[in-house]
Design a protein around this motif. Structure first.
Motif, PDB file in Angstrom:
ATOM      1  N   SER A  11       0.964 -26.217 -23.039  1.00  0.00           N
ATOM      2  CA  SER A  11      -0.012 -26.717 -22.067  1.00  0.00           C
ATOM      3  C   SER A  11      -0.232 -28.223 -22.146  1.00  0.00           C
ATOM      4  CB  SER A  11      -1.347 -25.995 -22.232  1.00  0.00           C
ATOM      5  OG  SER A  11      -1.869 -26.231 -23.520  1.00  0.00           O
ATOM      6  N   LEU A  12       0.149 -28.854 -23.249  1.00  0.00           N
ATOM      7  CA  LEU A  12       0.033 -30.309 -23.367  1.00  0.00           C
ATOM      8  C   LEU A  12       1.317 -31.025 -22.967  1.00  0.00           C
ATOM      9  CD1 LEU A  12      -1.921 -30.533 -26.732  1.00  0.00           C
ATOM     10  CD2 LEU A  12      -2.819 -30.755 -24.411  1.00  0.00           C
ATOM     11  N   GLY A  13       2.337 -30.270 -22.596  1.00  0.00           N
ATOM     12  CA  GLY A  13       3.611 -30.866 -22.221  1.00  0.00           C
ATOM     13  C   GLY A  13       4.536 -31.096 -23.400  1.00  0.00           C
ATOM     14  N   ARG A  14       4.167 -30.587 -24.583  1.00  0.00           N
ATOM     15  CA  ARG A  14       5.031 -30.729 -25.762  1.00  0.00           C
ATOM     16  C   ARG A  14       6.176 -29.729 -25.676  1.00  0.00           C
ATOM     17  NH1 ARG A  14       0.015 -30.465 -29.689  1.00  0.00           N
ATOM     18  NH2 ARG A  14       0.156 -28.403 -28.780  1.00  0.00           N
ATOM     19  N   VAL A  15       7.342 -30.180 -26.035  1.00  0.00           N
ATOM     20  CA  VAL A  15       8.516 -29.314 -26.003  1.00  0.00           C
ATOM     21  C   VAL A  15       8.439 -28.334 -27.172  1.00  0.00           C
ATOM     22  CG1 VAL A  15      11.025 -29.239 -26.169  1.00  0.00           C
ATOM     23  CG2 VAL A  15       9.915 -31.070 -24.872  1.00  0.00           C
ATOM     24  N   SER A  16       8.457 -27.042 -26.857  1.00  0.00           N
ATOM     25  CA  SER A  16       8.431 -26.033 -27.906  1.00  0.00           C
ATOM     26  C   SER A  16       9.807 -25.424 -28.145  1.00  0.00           C
ATOM     27  CB  SER A  16       7.420 -24.937 -27.565  1.00  0.00           C
ATOM     28  OG  SER A  16       7.676 -24.392 -26.295  1.00  0.00           O
ATOM     29  N   ARG A  17      10.689 -25.577 -27.165  1.00  0.00           N
ATOM     30  CA  ARG A  17      12.025 -24.992 -27.321  1.00  0.00           C
ATOM     31  C   ARG A  17      12.965 -25.603 -26.294  1.00  0.00           C
ATOM     32  NH1 ARG A  17      14.623 -19.718 -25.429  1.00  0.00           N
ATOM     33  NH2 ARG A  17      12.949 -19.571 -23.903  1.00  0.00           N
ATOM     34  N   ILE A  18      14.177 -25.872 -26.730  1.00  0.00           N
ATOM     35  CA  ILE A  18      15.247 -26.279 -25.813  1.00  0.00           C
ATOM     36  C   ILE A  18      16.108 -25.041 -25.622  1.00  0.00           C
ATOM     37  CG2 ILE A  18      17.293 -27.728 -25.519  1.00  0.00           C
ATOM     38  CD1 ILE A  18      15.864 -29.814 -27.312  1.00  0.00           C
ATOM     39  N   LYS A  47       9.251 -35.555 -30.818  1.00  0.00           N
ATOM     40  CA  LYS A  47       8.326 -36.589 -30.375  1.00  0.00           C
ATOM     41  C   LYS A  47       7.893 -36.530 -28.932  1.00  0.00           C
ATOM     42  CE  LYS A  47      11.026 -39.777 -33.001  1.00  0.00           C
ATOM     43  NZ  LYS A  47      11.715 -41.019 -32.988  1.00  0.00           N
ATOM     44  N   ARG A  48       8.612 -35.918 -28.092  1.00  0.00           N
ATOM     45  CA  ARG A  48       8.400 -36.115 -26.666  1.00  0.00           C
ATOM     46  C   ARG A  48       7.429 -35.139 -26.042  1.00  0.00           C
ATOM     47  NH1 ARG A  48       9.878 -40.786 -27.634  1.00  0.00           N
ATOM     48  NH2 ARG A  48      12.047 -41.284 -27.512  1.00  0.00           N
ATOM     49  N   MET A  49       6.696 -35.660 -25.078  1.00  0.00           N
ATOM     50  CA  MET A  49       5.823 -34.846 -24.239  1.00  0.00           C
ATOM     51  C   MET A  49       6.179 -35.157 -22.789  1.00  0.00           C
ATOM     52  SD  MET A  49       2.222 -35.298 -26.235  1.00  0.00           S
ATOM     53  CE  MET A  49       1.303 -34.300 -25.101  1.00  0.00           C
ATOM     54  N   PHE A  50       6.148 -34.150 -21.946  1.00  0.00           N
ATOM     55  CA  PHE A  50       6.516 -34.321 -20.556  1.00  0.00           C
ATOM     56  C   PHE A  50       5.421 -33.754 -19.665  1.00  0.00           C
ATOM     57  CE2 PHE A  50      10.342 -34.084 -23.050  1.00  0.00           C
ATOM     58  CZ  PHE A  50      11.050 -35.174 -22.603  1.00  0.00           C
ATOM     59  N   SER A  51       5.171 -34.425 -18.581  1.00  0.00           N
ATOM     60  CA  SER A  51       4.176 -33.948 -17.627  1.00  0.00           C
ATOM     61  C   SER A  51       4.797 -32.905 -16.722  1.00  0.00           C
ATOM     62  CB  SER A  51       3.682 -35.107 -16.755  1.00  0.00           C
ATOM     63  OG  SER A  51       3.073 -36.074 -17.556  1.00  0.00           O
ATOM     64  N   ILE A  52       4.036 -31.879 -16.437  1.00  0.00           N
ATOM     65  CA  ILE A  52       4.481 -30.873 -15.481  1.00  0.00           C
ATOM     66  C   ILE A  52       4.066 -31.366 -14.102  1.00  0.00           C
ATOM     67  CG2 ILE A  52       4.185 -28.502 -14.676  1.00  0.00           C
ATOM     68  CD1 ILE A  52       3.606 -27.739 -17.567  1.00  0.00           C
ATOM     69  N   CYS A  53       5.007 -31.477 -13.203  1.00  0.00           N
ATOM     70  CA  CYS A  53       4.669 -31.972 -11.862  1.00  0.00           C
ATOM     71  C   CYS A  53       5.445 -31.186 -10.820  1.00  0.00           C
ATOM     72  CB  CYS A  53       4.968 -33.459 -11.747  1.00  0.00           C
ATOM     73  SG  CYS A  53       6.685 -33.877 -12.036  1.00  0.00           S
ATOM     74  N   TYR A  54       4.898 -31.171  -9.630  1.00  0.00           N
ATOM     75  CA  TYR A  54       5.527 -30.487  -8.510  1.00  0.00           C
ATOM     76  C   TYR A  54       5.609 -31.451  -7.351  1.00  0.00           C
ATOM     77  CZ  TYR A  54       4.817 -26.114 -10.983  1.00  0.00           C
ATOM     78  OH  TYR A  54       4.850 -25.109 -11.894  1.00  0.00           O
ATOM     79  N   ALA A  55       6.771 -31.889  -7.018  1.00  0.00           N
ATOM     80  CA  ALA A  55       6.929 -32.848  -5.925  1.00  0.00           C
ATOM     81  C   ALA A  55       6.472 -32.252  -4.602  1.00  0.00           C
ATOM     82  CB  ALA A  55       8.379 -33.300  -5.828  1.00  0.00           C
ATOM     83  N   ASP A  56       6.713 -30.969  -4.403  1.00  0.00           N
ATOM     84  CA  ASP A  56       6.357 -30.337  -3.140  1.00  0.00           C
ATOM     85  C   ASP A  56       4.874 -30.003  -3.051  1.00  0.00           C
ATOM     86  OD1 ASP A  56       8.973 -30.439  -2.417  1.00  0.00           O
ATOM     87  OD2 ASP A  56       9.424 -28.392  -3.035  1.00  0.00           O
TER      88      ASP A  56
END
Length: 118
Positions: free
Chosen positions: A23-30, A53-62
Motif C-alpha cells: 500500500s505504500l508502493g514498496r516492491v514486495s516481489r518481482i 530501495k525503491r517505492m513506486f506510485s500507483i497511478c492510472y492514466a485513464d
C-alpha cells in the motif's frame, strides 16, 4: 549505471519489470522481467536495487477524472489484502518526452540528464 543506460538507449533496447507493491508502493516481489539486454551483473544489481530501495506510485492514466474514486478503491483493496502489480518500463516515458524535445542533446544524453535530475 550510466554505461549500461547508454548501451540500452543507443541500441534501442527496452526493459520491462513487473512487480508486486504494498500500500505504500514498496516492491514486495518481482514476478517477471525482461532484462536480456543487460549483463548478468547488471541484472542482479538492478533487481536488488529495486527490491531494497525503491517505492513506486500507483497511478492510472485513464482515471484522472475519477481520482477520488480510484483512491477509495485502492484503500479498500489494500485493506482486503488484495495484491497490486505495476509494470516498470525503461526508457518508457523518457522515450516519449524525447520525441517532443526540441533541443540539441542526443536521445541518450537527454535521457541520462533527466535520470540524474530525479
Amino acid at each position: 549505471g550510466e554505461k549500461a543506460t547508454r548501451r540500452l538507449v543507443e541500441q534501442d533496447n527496452n526493459i520491462k519489470i513487473a512487480v508486486e507493491v504494498d500500500s505504500l508502493g514498496r516492491v514486495s516481489r518481482i514476478f517477471r522481467s525482461n532484462l536480456s539486454s543487460l549483463t548478468k551483473k547488471e541484472r542482479i544489481q538492478l533487481l536488488s536495487d529495486i527490491l531494497s530501495k525503491r517505492m513506486f506510485s500507483i497511478c492510472y492514466a485513464d482515471g484522472q477524472d475519477h481520482k477520488e474514486l480510484i483512491i477509495k478503491d485502492l484503500r479498500t483493496d489494500f485493506q482486503l489484502n488484495k495484491t497490486h502489480f505495476l509494470v516498470l518500463f525503461f526508457p518508457g516515458s523518457y522515450q516519449e518526452e524525447y520525441l517532443s524535445y526540441k533541443g540539441k542533446a542526443t536521445k541518450v544524453d537527454y535521457i541520462i540528464e533527466n535520470l540524474k535530475e530525479k
